[in-house]
Design an enzyme around this catalytic site. Structure first.
Site, PDB file in Angstrom:
ATOM      1  N   HIS A   1      10.067   4.661  -3.706  1.00 44.92           N
ATOM      2  CA  HIS A   1       9.579   4.067  -2.459  1.00 44.92           C
ATOM      3  C   HIS A   1       9.229   2.589  -2.650  1.00 44.92           C
ATOM      4  O   HIS A   1       9.596   1.738  -1.853  1.00 44.92           O
ATOM      5  CB  HIS A   1       8.357   4.858  -1.985  1.00 44.92           C
TER       6      HIS A   1
ATOM      7  N   GLY B   1      -0.178   9.117 -11.109  1.00 45.25           N
ATOM      8  CA  GLY B   1      -0.487   9.750  -9.821  1.00 45.25           C
ATOM      9  C   GLY B   1       0.129  11.140  -9.676  1.00 45.25           C
ATOM     10  O   GLY B   1      -0.012  12.002 -10.551  1.00 45.25           O
TER      11      GLY B   1
ATOM     12  N   ASP C   1       0.861  -1.171   0.000  1.00 39.43           N
ATOM     13  CA  ASP C   1       0.000   0.000   0.000  1.00 39.43           C
ATOM     14  C   ASP C   1       0.904   1.230   0.000  1.00 39.43           C
ATOM     15  O   ASP C   1       1.900   1.259   0.729  1.00 39.43           O
ATOM     16  CB  ASP C   1      -0.927   0.003   1.225  1.00 39.43           C
TER      17      ASP C   1
END
Ligand code: IMP
Length: 193
Positions: free
Chosen positions: A176, A149, A69
């Site tokens: 990330h 995004g 997530d």
């Protein structure tokens, strides 16, 4: 070979992991195990949502599983949009989400932000977490057309360009997601039996 489910429907992400764990794990995605359920993502942390997904698969399919997530945390917005990154503006439209962040940061001099990914791996009933972050700043205007995004407004630390101005290969070196994934792969390579 041991089976490991990646709780995703994204074929590209699946392929990447499959290659990294080739010869050690048979990596299956949700489609491969016939899971078409709408898995709840109702937690208010990345850890919580990643765990909900991985534990759902373990509970319903009795297979080891991992899930990720991710989202954007902006310091001046008390770490928003965070777990709400995908639909911050109320829609899934990236431009609307970006515009809301830019509007909220109008006249704000602290533009510090980070992308964060948390992976939850449930193996033999134990939940292991792997985290990846990349620090950066939010630009005042959009730049670049690659990625997805919030990429057009996110400038990673140490660079003069946004994520959307990088090639996929370049972003994948520092992102990330790549950092969290590498930690899990190192763990699996060290601990695989
Ligand atoms: P997910 O958990 O990977 O699906 O990410 C949730 C949301 O966070 C996405 O819909 C994006 O809005 C945002 N996000 C996550 N990773 C990135 C990234 O690498 N670039 C830009 N936006 C991202």
């Amino acid at each position: 070979m041991k089976k490991l489910v990646f709780a995703t429907n994204n074929k590209h992400k699946t392929q990447e992991i499959r290659q990294a764990l080739e010869g050690q794990y048979e990596v299956l995605n949700l489609q491969d195990i016939g899971c078409t359920d709408d898995i709840p993502e109702t937690a208010d942390t990345f850890e919580g949502n990643a765990s909900l997904k991985s534990q759902y698969v373990v509970a319903h399919f009795n297979l080891d599983c991992f899930a990720d997530d991710s989202g954007l945390e902006v310091d001046a917005l008390n770490n928003e949009p965070g777990v709400y990154s995908a639909r911050y503006s109320g829609s899934r439209d990236s431009l609307e989400n970006i515009n809301l962040v830019l509007e909220k940061l109008k006249n704000q001099s602290n533009r510090k932000a980070r992308f964060k990914t948390v992976i939850s791996l449930v193996q033999d009933g134990v939940n292991h977490f792997f985290e990846g972050t990349v620090e950066g700043t939010i630009r005042t205007e959009l730049s670049g057309s690659a990625g997805f995004g919030y990429d057009p407004v996110f400038q990673p630390e140490g660079y003069a360009i946004t994520f959307a101005e990088m090639s996929m290969a370049e972003k994948n070196q520092i992102s990330h997601r790549a950092i969290a994934l590498k930690k899990m792969i190192d763990f699996l390579n060290t601990n695989s039996r």
